[in-house]
Design an enzyme around this catalytic site. Structure first.
Site, PDB file in Angstrom:
ATOM      1  N   CYS A  50      -0.723  -7.928  -1.149  1.00 47.22           N
ATOM      2  CA  CYS A  50      -0.687  -6.791  -0.210  1.00 47.22           C
ATOM      3  C   CYS A  50       0.501  -6.854   0.742  1.00 47.22           C
ATOM      4  O   CYS A  50       1.102  -5.829   1.065  1.00 47.22           O
ATOM      5  CB  CYS A  50      -1.919  -6.787   0.679  1.00 47.22           C
ATOM      6  SG  CYS A  50      -3.477  -6.814  -0.169  1.00 47.22           S
ATOM      7  N   HIS A  58      -7.879  -0.155  -3.497  1.00 53.16           N
ATOM      8  CA  HIS A  58      -6.786  -1.014  -3.981  1.00 53.16           C
ATOM      9  C   HIS A  58      -7.258  -1.920  -5.120  1.00 53.16           C
ATOM     10  O   HIS A  58      -8.298  -2.544  -5.056  1.00 53.16           O
ATOM     11  CB  HIS A  58      -6.174  -1.857  -2.856  1.00 53.16           C
ATOM     12  CG  HIS A  58      -5.658  -0.980  -1.753  1.00 53.16           C
ATOM     13  ND1 HIS A  58      -5.371  -1.451  -0.507  1.00 53.16           N
ATOM     14  CD2 HIS A  58      -5.364   0.350  -1.735  1.00 53.16           C
ATOM     15  CE1 HIS A  58      -4.938  -0.454   0.255  1.00 53.16           C
ATOM     16  NE2 HIS A  58      -4.922   0.644  -0.487  1.00 53.16           N
ATOM     17  N   ASP A 102      -5.800  -4.649  -6.141  1.00 51.79           N
ATOM     18  CA  ASP A 102      -5.222  -5.994  -6.176  1.00 51.79           C
ATOM     19  C   ASP A 102      -6.109  -7.122  -5.636  1.00 51.79           C
ATOM     20  O   ASP A 102      -5.628  -8.235  -5.417  1.00 51.79           O
ATOM     21  CB  ASP A 102      -3.817  -6.012  -5.551  1.00 51.79           C
ATOM     22  CG  ASP A 102      -3.757  -5.481  -4.134  1.00 51.79           C
ATOM     23  OD1 ASP A 102      -4.777  -5.005  -3.614  1.00 51.79           O
ATOM     24  OD2 ASP A 102      -2.656  -5.547  -3.545  1.00 51.79           O
ATOM     25  N   ASP A 129      -2.736   5.492  -2.954  1.00 51.79           N
ATOM     26  CA  ASP A 129      -2.073   4.378  -2.281  1.00 51.79           C
ATOM     27  C   ASP A 129      -1.341   3.599  -3.371  1.00 51.79           C
ATOM     28  O   ASP A 129      -1.853   3.458  -4.495  1.00 51.79           O
ATOM     29  CB  ASP A 129      -3.093   3.446  -1.614  1.00 51.79           C
ATOM     30  CG  ASP A 129      -3.481   3.889  -0.196  1.00 51.79           C
ATOM     31  OD1 ASP A 129      -3.202   5.038   0.172  1.00 51.79           O
ATOM     32  OD2 ASP A 129      -4.071   3.057   0.525  1.00 51.79           O
ATOM     33  N   SER A 177     -10.908  -6.313   4.456  1.00 48.07           N
ATOM     34  CA  SER A 177     -10.963  -6.683   3.041  1.00 48.07           C
ATOM     35  C   SER A 177     -12.113  -7.640   2.790  1.00 48.07           C
ATOM     36  O   SER A 177     -12.649  -8.263   3.708  1.00 48.07           O
ATOM     37  CB  SER A 177      -9.651  -7.341   2.629  1.00 48.07           C
ATOM     38  OG  SER A 177      -8.569  -6.511   2.970  1.00 48.07           O
ATOM     39  N   SER A 178     -12.441  -7.800   1.522  1.00 49.35           N
ATOM     40  CA  SER A 178     -13.523  -8.693   1.126  1.00 49.35           C
ATOM     41  C   SER A 178     -12.981 -10.110   0.920  1.00 49.35           C
ATOM     42  O   SER A 178     -11.771 -10.349   0.977  1.00 49.35           O
ATOM     43  CB  SER A 178     -14.145  -8.184  -0.176  1.00 49.35           C
ATOM     44  OG  SER A 178     -13.271  -8.464  -1.252  1.00 49.35           O
ATOM     45  N   ASP A 233       0.828  -1.213   0.000  1.00 48.11           N
ATOM     46  CA  ASP A 233       0.000   0.000   0.000  1.00 48.11           C
ATOM     47  C   ASP A 233       0.857   1.256   0.000  1.00 48.11           C
ATOM     48  O   ASP A 233       0.426   2.314  -0.447  1.00 48.11           O
ATOM     49  CB  ASP A 233      -0.900   0.039   1.245  1.00 48.11           C
ATOM     50  CG  ASP A 233      -1.825  -1.165   1.333  1.00 48.11           C
ATOM     51  OD1 ASP A 233      -1.777  -2.025   0.443  1.00 48.11           O
ATOM     52  OD2 ASP A 233      -2.590  -1.247   2.314  1.00 48.11           O
ATOM     53  N   ARG A 281     -16.726  -7.205 -10.281  1.00 50.04           N
ATOM     54  CA  ARG A 281     -16.170  -5.856 -10.498  1.00 50.04           C
ATOM     55  C   ARG A 281     -15.495  -5.849 -11.864  1.00 50.04           C
ATOM     56  O   ARG A 281     -14.271  -5.718 -11.954  1.00 50.04           O
ATOM     57  CB  ARG A 281     -15.117  -5.533  -9.433  1.00 50.04           C
ATOM     58  CG  ARG A 281     -15.554  -5.781  -8.013  1.00 50.04           C
ATOM     59  CD  ARG A 281     -14.375  -5.576  -7.047  1.00 50.04           C
ATOM     60  NE  ARG A 281     -14.734  -5.939  -5.686  1.00 50.04           N
ATOM     61  CZ  ARG A 281     -13.859  -6.124  -4.699  1.00 50.04           C
ATOM     62  NH1 ARG A 281     -12.557  -5.953  -4.933  1.00 50.04           N
ATOM     63  NH2 ARG A 281     -14.252  -6.454  -3.499  1.00 50.04           N
TER      64      ARG A 281
HETATM   65  O1  DAV Z   1     -11.697  -6.555  -1.999  1.00 47.92           O
HETATM   66  O2  DAV Z   1     -11.587  -5.716  -0.012  1.00 47.92           O
HETATM   67  C1  DAV Z   1      -8.755  -5.491  -0.705  1.00 47.92           C
HETATM   68  C2  DAV Z   1      -7.462  -4.940  -1.235  1.00 47.92           C
HETATM   69  C3  DAV Z   1      -6.406  -4.963  -0.217  1.00 47.92           C
HETATM   70  N1  DAV Z   1      -5.162  -4.412  -0.726  1.00 47.92           N
HETATM   71  C4  DAV Z   1     -11.157  -5.837  -1.168  1.00 47.92           C
HETATM   72  C5  DAV Z   1      -9.906  -5.094  -1.546  1.00 47.92           C
END
Ligand code: DAV
Length: 374
Positions: A355, A249, A251, A200, A302-303, A112, A268
């Site tokens: 990450c 982000h 990634d 970032d 994060s997801s 990040d 997405r």
């Molecule tokens: O899908 O929550 C997380 C990205 C972390 N660098 C997400 C994005």
């Protein structure tokens, strides 16, 4: 000159050439930061993190560090050089003339903060107050690389003011609802304003001469314009992924694996009008496999799509989180050797395998992967 473990060299032009030297983050002393505008907009509305802050429980820190240490050892056994950041006391408040917050964050996701483009490592502006000082965790390493590699460029983007003018007040409401968030994301109405450049490093993907940058919560258009002016020999492309209600982000959304192949999060998708440069040059954008989990682990920002947050070791070898069996299977079918790495219990500290790393050296030079105008 070829890479050798005894000689420090900074160089990385893309996300996939053979990785030789990398930074792996640490979970030490990581804090859930107190409420602040940019962070509140990102924490999902139904998250167990809402309303609580402070140092993370020690047993979770120890477990995350165990996994990060194992990952670092595995990379070393494969012949890579691995460096680690130096944490400071994240329980300390952070104060500038413009604002105050009661704790810092941590130093788990170096991706990040640090953007390596060729021989340069650039410290990102960041957009969270609790992460304003995070670059300090990497200064020992930056200083060492700078001393040891006469070609290294150490740069820092202008530190932002991060006053309230940087954030849209309508994002500060507790209950916005997913439908509204998706509508705002489609309109490119994000929590950050255009007060000053913000980005970032994890919003940037490197494709040789081209940099692909996500415009979202953590990177604004001024940040992208700043990158464009800072890297005049690159073409800088702003992209959006309208299906993401919390766009931070790139990634866990768009993951290049090798020249010609990108995984895209099927919730997405890159809009058709932004695909031209890839299509004109024969790049394939395929839907990433489904995540293996329905929920992120506890206290995680994060997801579940950290499933696609993979680390490419070379164009034929990719590290995938060990429980993400569907993602591993898809990469296997795409002809990639998958290295399973256990990391899920560290996700809550700021992300997955991409990450928690930052490139210092990859083989290869700056190539033009998109020679045909789109
Ligand atoms: O899908 O929550 C997380 C990205 C972390 N660098 C997400 C994005």
């Amino acid at each position: 000159m070829d890479w050798s473990p005894d000689k420090t060299q900074v160089k990385s032009w893309n996300e996939w050439d053979t990785l030789r030297h990398v930074i792996v983050g640490r979970a030490d002393d990581c804090h859930i930061p107190p409420p602040e505008p940019a962070l509140d907009a990102k924490v999902p509305e139904d998250s167990d993190m809402r309303g609580q802050w402070g140092r993370r429980p020690q047993e979770t820190i120890d477990r995350a560090n165990e996994l990060l240490d194992n990952f670092a050892s595995m990379l070393k056994k494969r012949g890579l050089r691995v460096d680690r950041p130096t944490p400071f006391d994240f329980s300390k408040p952070a104060t500038t003339p413009d604002w105050h917050t009661d704790s810092n964050f941590g130093c788990m996701p170096p991706r990040d903060v640090l953007l390596t483009v060729g021989h340069e490592i650039l410290e990102a502006t960041m957009s969270y107050r609790c992460r304003w000082f995070e670059y300090l965790c990497y200064r020992n390493l930056m200083q060492q690389y700078y001393d040891e590699d006469p070609n290294m460029r150490h740069e820092a983007a202008p530190k932002p003011r991060l006053t309230d003018a940087d954030y849209h007040p309508d994002y500060l409401s507790e209950k916005i609802g997913e439908a509204k968030r998706l509508e705002w994301a489609a309109e490119k109405h994000f929590v950050t304003t255009e007060e000053e450049p913000l980005f970032d490093a994890a919003d940037v993907l490197r494709f040789g001469r081209d940099l692909v940058v996500q415009h979202g919560f953590t990177t604004n258009l001024k940040g992208i314009d700043w990158l464009r002016r800072h890297f005049p020999d690159h073409r800088v492309h702003a992209v959006n992924f309208p299906g993401d209600p919390y766009p931070i982000h790139i990634d866990a959304t768009f993951t290049p694996i090798r020249p010609g192949l990108i995984l895209n999060n099927p919730q997405r998708r890159l809009p058709q009008e932004q695909r031209a440069m890839f299509e004109a040059n024969g790049w394939e954008i395929v839907d990433a496999a489904q995540p293996a989990h329905n929920q992120p682990p506890p206290l995680c920002y994060s997801s579940v799509w950290l499933s696609m947050n993979v680390l490419v070791l070379d164009p034929k070898t990719v590290c995938v989180e060990a429980s993400e069996v569907y993602q591993a299977d898809q990469l296997d079918k795409l002809g990639v050797e998958v290295v399973p790495v256990e990391l899920r219990d560290a996700y809550a500290f700021g992300g997955g395998l991409h990450c928690c790393t930052a490139d210092v050296y990859r083989d290869g030079e700056c190539e033009d992967y998109f020679p045909k105008a789109s």
